[in-house]
Scaffold this active site. Structure first.
Site, PDB file in Angstrom:
ATOM      1  N   GLU A  17      -5.766   2.197  14.903  1.00  0.00           N
ATOM      2  CA  GLU A  17      -4.557   2.646  14.200  1.00  0.00           C
ATOM      3  C   GLU A  17      -4.624   4.147  13.917  1.00  0.00           C
ATOM      4  O   GLU A  17      -5.671   4.666  13.566  1.00  0.00           O
ATOM      5  CB  GLU A  17      -4.452   1.892  12.868  1.00  0.00           C
ATOM      6  N   TYR A  49       4.015   3.978   9.731  1.00  0.00           N
ATOM      7  CA  TYR A  49       5.348   4.522   9.413  1.00  0.00           C
ATOM      8  C   TYR A  49       5.340   4.916   7.946  1.00  0.00           C
ATOM      9  O   TYR A  49       5.396   4.059   7.054  1.00  0.00           O
ATOM     10  CB  TYR A  49       6.374   3.426   9.670  1.00  0.00           C
ATOM     11  N   GLY A 108       6.814  -2.293   3.113  1.00  0.00           N
ATOM     12  CA  GLY A 108       6.433  -0.966   2.614  1.00  0.00           C
ATOM     13  C   GLY A 108       6.175  -1.052   1.129  1.00  0.00           C
ATOM     14  O   GLY A 108       6.613  -1.998   0.454  1.00  0.00           O
ATOM     15  N   ASP A 109       5.427  -0.084   0.602  1.00  0.00           N
ATOM     16  CA  ASP A 109       5.141  -0.066  -0.839  1.00  0.00           C
ATOM     17  C   ASP A 109       6.371   0.390  -1.611  1.00  0.00           C
ATOM     18  O   ASP A 109       7.154   1.210  -1.127  1.00  0.00           O
ATOM     19  CB  ASP A 109       3.965   0.878  -1.125  1.00  0.00           C
ATOM     20  N   ALA A 123       9.664  -8.191   3.766  1.00  0.00           N
ATOM     21  CA  ALA A 123       9.469  -8.038   5.209  1.00  0.00           C
ATOM     22  C   ALA A 123      10.087  -9.193   5.994  1.00  0.00           C
ATOM     23  O   ALA A 123      10.566  -9.008   7.115  1.00  0.00           O
ATOM     24  CB  ALA A 123       7.969  -7.935   5.508  1.00  0.00           C
ATOM     25  N   TYR A 144      -2.760 -10.584   3.865  1.00  0.00           N
ATOM     26  CA  TYR A 144      -3.699 -10.101   2.848  1.00  0.00           C
ATOM     27  C   TYR A 144      -4.723 -11.182   2.498  1.00  0.00           C
ATOM     28  O   TYR A 144      -4.446 -12.045   1.646  1.00  0.00           O
ATOM     29  CB  TYR A 144      -2.904  -9.675   1.599  1.00  0.00           C
ATOM     30  N   HIS A 148      -1.922 -10.210  -1.723  1.00  0.00           N
ATOM     31  CA  HIS A 148      -1.258  -8.905  -1.895  1.00  0.00           C
ATOM     32  C   HIS A 148      -1.295  -8.541  -3.378  1.00  0.00           C
ATOM     33  O   HIS A 148      -1.173  -9.420  -4.233  1.00  0.00           O
ATOM     34  CB  HIS A 148       0.188  -9.015  -1.385  1.00  0.00           C
ATOM     35  N   LYS A 164       7.384 -15.278   6.743  1.00  0.00           N
ATOM     36  CA  LYS A 164       7.434 -14.217   7.776  1.00  0.00           C
ATOM     37  C   LYS A 164       7.232 -14.823   9.167  1.00  0.00           C
ATOM     38  O   LYS A 164       7.912 -14.447  10.125  1.00  0.00           O
ATOM     39  CB  LYS A 164       6.369 -13.146   7.504  1.00  0.00           C
ATOM     40  N   GLN A 175      -4.984  -6.842   6.019  1.00  0.00           N
ATOM     41  CA  GLN A 175      -5.460  -5.729   5.214  1.00  0.00           C
ATOM     42  C   GLN A 175      -6.975  -5.646   5.424  1.00  0.00           C
ATOM     43  O   GLN A 175      -7.598  -6.650   5.761  1.00  0.00           O
ATOM     44  CB  GLN A 175      -5.131  -6.091   3.749  1.00  0.00           C
TER      45      GLN A 175
HETATM   46  P1  FAD Z   1       6.070  -8.521   2.116  1.00  0.00           P
HETATM   47  O1  FAD Z   1       5.569  -9.470   3.124  1.00  0.00           O
HETATM   48  O2  FAD Z   1       7.545  -8.422   1.923  1.00  0.00           O
HETATM   49  O3  FAD Z   1       5.353  -8.891   0.730  1.00  0.00           O
HETATM   50  C1  FAD Z   1       5.402  -8.004  -0.377  1.00  0.00           C
HETATM   51  C2  FAD Z   1       5.130  -8.800  -1.654  1.00  0.00           C
HETATM   52  O4  FAD Z   1       6.249  -9.629  -1.949  1.00  0.00           O
HETATM   53  C3  FAD Z   1       3.932  -9.728  -1.554  1.00  0.00           C
HETATM   54  O5  FAD Z   1       3.319  -9.788  -2.830  1.00  0.00           O
HETATM   55  C4  FAD Z   1       4.552 -11.088  -1.217  1.00  0.00           C
HETATM   56  O6  FAD Z   1       3.745 -12.171  -1.623  1.00  0.00           O
HETATM   57  C5  FAD Z   1       5.856 -10.999  -1.996  1.00  0.00           C
HETATM   58  N1  FAD Z   1       6.964 -11.763  -1.394  1.00  0.00           N
HETATM   59  C6  FAD Z   1       7.306 -11.842  -0.097  1.00  0.00           C
HETATM   60  N2  FAD Z   1       8.384 -12.607   0.075  1.00  0.00           N
HETATM   61  C7  FAD Z   1       8.767 -13.015  -1.162  1.00  0.00           C
HETATM   62  C8  FAD Z   1       9.826 -13.832  -1.667  1.00  0.00           C
HETATM   63  N3  FAD Z   1      10.706 -14.413  -0.853  1.00  0.00           N
HETATM   64  N4  FAD Z   1       9.899 -14.041  -3.013  1.00  0.00           N
HETATM   65  C9  FAD Z   1       9.014 -13.483  -3.855  1.00  0.00           C
HETATM   66  N5  FAD Z   1       7.979 -12.695  -3.445  1.00  0.00           N
HETATM   67  C10 FAD Z   1       7.859 -12.476  -2.107  1.00  0.00           C
HETATM   68  N6  FAD Z   1       2.808   0.615   4.571  1.00  0.00           N
HETATM   69  C11 FAD Z   1       3.566   1.643   5.038  1.00  0.00           C
HETATM   70  O7  FAD Z   1       4.279   2.276   4.254  1.00  0.00           O
HETATM   71  N7  FAD Z   1       3.562   1.998   6.373  1.00  0.00           N
HETATM   72  C12 FAD Z   1       2.803   1.348   7.276  1.00  0.00           C
HETATM   73  O8  FAD Z   1       2.814   1.694   8.448  1.00  0.00           O
HETATM   74  C13 FAD Z   1       1.989   0.265   6.826  1.00  0.00           C
HETATM   75  N8  FAD Z   1       1.216  -0.445   7.691  1.00  0.00           N
HETATM   76  C14 FAD Z   1       0.489  -1.515   7.240  1.00  0.00           C
HETATM   77  C15 FAD Z   1      -0.264  -2.268   8.163  1.00  0.00           C
HETATM   78  C16 FAD Z   1      -1.017  -3.351   7.737  1.00  0.00           C
HETATM   79  C17 FAD Z   1      -1.800  -4.143   8.740  1.00  0.00           C
HETATM   80  C18 FAD Z   1      -1.038  -3.709   6.353  1.00  0.00           C
HETATM   81  C19 FAD Z   1      -1.879  -4.872   5.872  1.00  0.00           C
HETATM   82  C20 FAD Z   1      -0.287  -2.979   5.433  1.00  0.00           C
HETATM   83  C21 FAD Z   1       0.472  -1.889   5.863  1.00  0.00           C
HETATM   84  N9  FAD Z   1       1.269  -1.139   4.976  1.00  0.00           N
HETATM   85  C22 FAD Z   1       2.022  -0.078   5.436  1.00  0.00           C
HETATM   86  C23 FAD Z   1       1.277  -1.468   3.534  1.00  0.00           C
HETATM   87  C24 FAD Z   1       2.433  -2.433   3.174  1.00  0.00           C
HETATM   88  O9  FAD Z   1       3.669  -1.811   3.385  1.00  0.00           O
HETATM   89  C25 FAD Z   1       2.281  -2.803   1.701  1.00  0.00           C
HETATM   90  O10 FAD Z   1       1.133  -3.585   1.499  1.00  0.00           O
HETATM   91  C26 FAD Z   1       3.500  -3.435   1.036  1.00  0.00           C
HETATM   92  O11 FAD Z   1       3.287  -3.418  -0.374  1.00  0.00           O
HETATM   93  C27 FAD Z   1       3.786  -4.869   1.455  1.00  0.00           C
HETATM   94  O12 FAD Z   1       4.338  -4.926   2.700  1.00  0.00           O
HETATM   95  P2  FAD Z   1       4.550  -6.366   3.431  1.00  0.00           P
HETATM   96  O13 FAD Z   1       5.246  -6.120   4.692  1.00  0.00           O
HETATM   97  O14 FAD Z   1       3.270  -7.112   3.454  1.00  0.00           O
HETATM   98  O15 FAD Z   1       5.541  -7.022   2.366  1.00  0.00           O
END
Ligand code: FAD
Length: 286
Positions: A17, A49, A108-109, A123, A144, A148, A164, A175
């Site tokens: 990466e 990103y 994203g965060d 996501a 995670y 997470h 997802k 992670q």
């Molecule tokens: P989600 O899958 O949407 O989850 C986020 C939180 O919401 C989790 O706690 C989940 O349990 C909860 N959740 C999900 N769905 C629901 C629902 N329906 N109801 C209630 N709660 C729910 N960040 C960047 O900015 N750019 C990057 O390029 C990037 N690359 C990454 C690559 C990897 C391999 C990893 C592991 C992380 C990366 N991240 C990146 C960090 C990531 O964006 C953060 O960890 C972010 O906080 C969560 O993203 P996610 O897509 O996992 O979110």
């Protein structure tokens, strides 16, 4: 080539990466690093990103160069929580125009000031939309093994991972973790929940002590005592810390592959030297 096709070959794979830096002035150095790492001929490379405050402007551009100039498959990350639907679709269009067939779809965060857009909350919504727009695209997602940071517990987090996968993702990348038993336990739990897509193990070679302090404060990652002893002993000697960090990551990878985890994804932190040393130490294994 689509990553799902590479993973379906059932052999160990390695990917690296890279991340565009925050300052646009650093673009050239990141691009050089990315092309050098691509020269190691990994199975694919991913480009983040806007991660860690980096810029998102160059994600597709760097991914396209990796593919066109080095012939290495690229995975472009895409986050949605601070994007409008229009922005997301313009990035997807840019990917298509550049022949990128793989996207890592993320929420994203949440920014410190809490400012988000309202088109997407999770996501899974992004994944569903991408799958509907472009049924052929290969879609990955994040997972995670330690849960997470925002989720109430691991069970809830696994339920959201299932959403997802059901929305259409083809593989997931973890992670970082420093204790393989955490991954083995997680794999058991997600398989039991019916999540059968390939899981790529995210490995971070820690090469300086400050980096590890920052990572752990952000993500709550568990550090085994064996790893802490390395940081205690070598943390103030950069060359020794780097050597020990690479050896630790390599051992983790060998144990993973020996136990049947075929997909290894290295958080190579734009470091071709580190990527090369890991690649070389696995030359007969991969
Ligand atoms: P989600 O899958 O949407 O989850 C986020 C939180 O919401 C989790 O706690 C989940 O349990 C909860 N959740 C999900 N769905 C629901 C629902 N329906 N109801 C209630 N709660 C729910 N960040 C960047 O900015 N750019 C990057 O390029 C990037 N690359 C990454 C690559 C990897 C391999 C990893 C592991 C992380 C990366 N991240 C990146 C960090 C990531 O964006 C953060 O960890 C972010 O906080 C969560 O993203 P996610 O897509 O996992 O979110």
């Amino acid at each position: 080539m689509k990553i799902r096709e590479i993973l379906a070959q059932g052999r160990p794979t390695i990917s690296f990466e890279v991340f565009p830096l925050k300052k646009e002035a650093d673009y050239q150095s990141v691009e050089e690093a990315a092309l050098k790492i691509a020269g190691l001929r990994p199975d694919f490379m991913s480009v983040t990103y806007g991660a860690g405050g980096g810029t998102s402007r160059y994600t597709v551009e760097i991914a396209a160069r990796i593919q066109k100039e080095r012939g290495v498959n690229a995975l472009a990350h895409l986050t949605c929580v601070t994007s409008t639907r229009e922005k997301v679709h313009s990035v997807l269009r840019e990917m298509r125009e550049n022949g990128i067939e793989n996207v890592l779809a993320l929420r994203g965060d949440i920014p410190a000031d809490g400012r988000v857009e309202t088109d997407y909350r999770y996501a899974s919504e992004l994944i569903r939309e991408i799958r509907q727009t472009d049924p052929e695209l290969c879609i990955g997602a994040a997972c995670y093994p330690e849960g997470h940071v925002e989720s109430v517990n691991k069970t809830a987090d696994i339920e959201h991972l299932k959403e997802k996968v059901d929305a259409g993702c083809d593989f997931v990348t973890t992670q970082m973790f420093f204790d393989n038993n955490i991954l083995y336990n997680y794999l058991y739990r997600i398989r039991e929940r019916g999540i059968t897509v390939p899981v790529l193990a995210g490995i971070m070679p820690v090469t300086n002590a400050k980096q590890i302090a920052r990572i752990c404060s952000m993500s709550g990652t568990y550090l085994p005592s064996r790893f802490k002893a390395i940081v205690d002993r070598f943390g103030d000697r950069p060359a020794a810390m780097q050597q020990a960090g690479i050896a630790y990551a390599t051992e983790q990878i060998i144990d993973l592959i020996a136990n049947g985890v075929n997909g290894i994804h290295i958080y190579s932190m734009n470091r071709p030297d580190v990527a090369e040393r890991i690649r070389n130490s696995l030359s007969e294994i991969l």
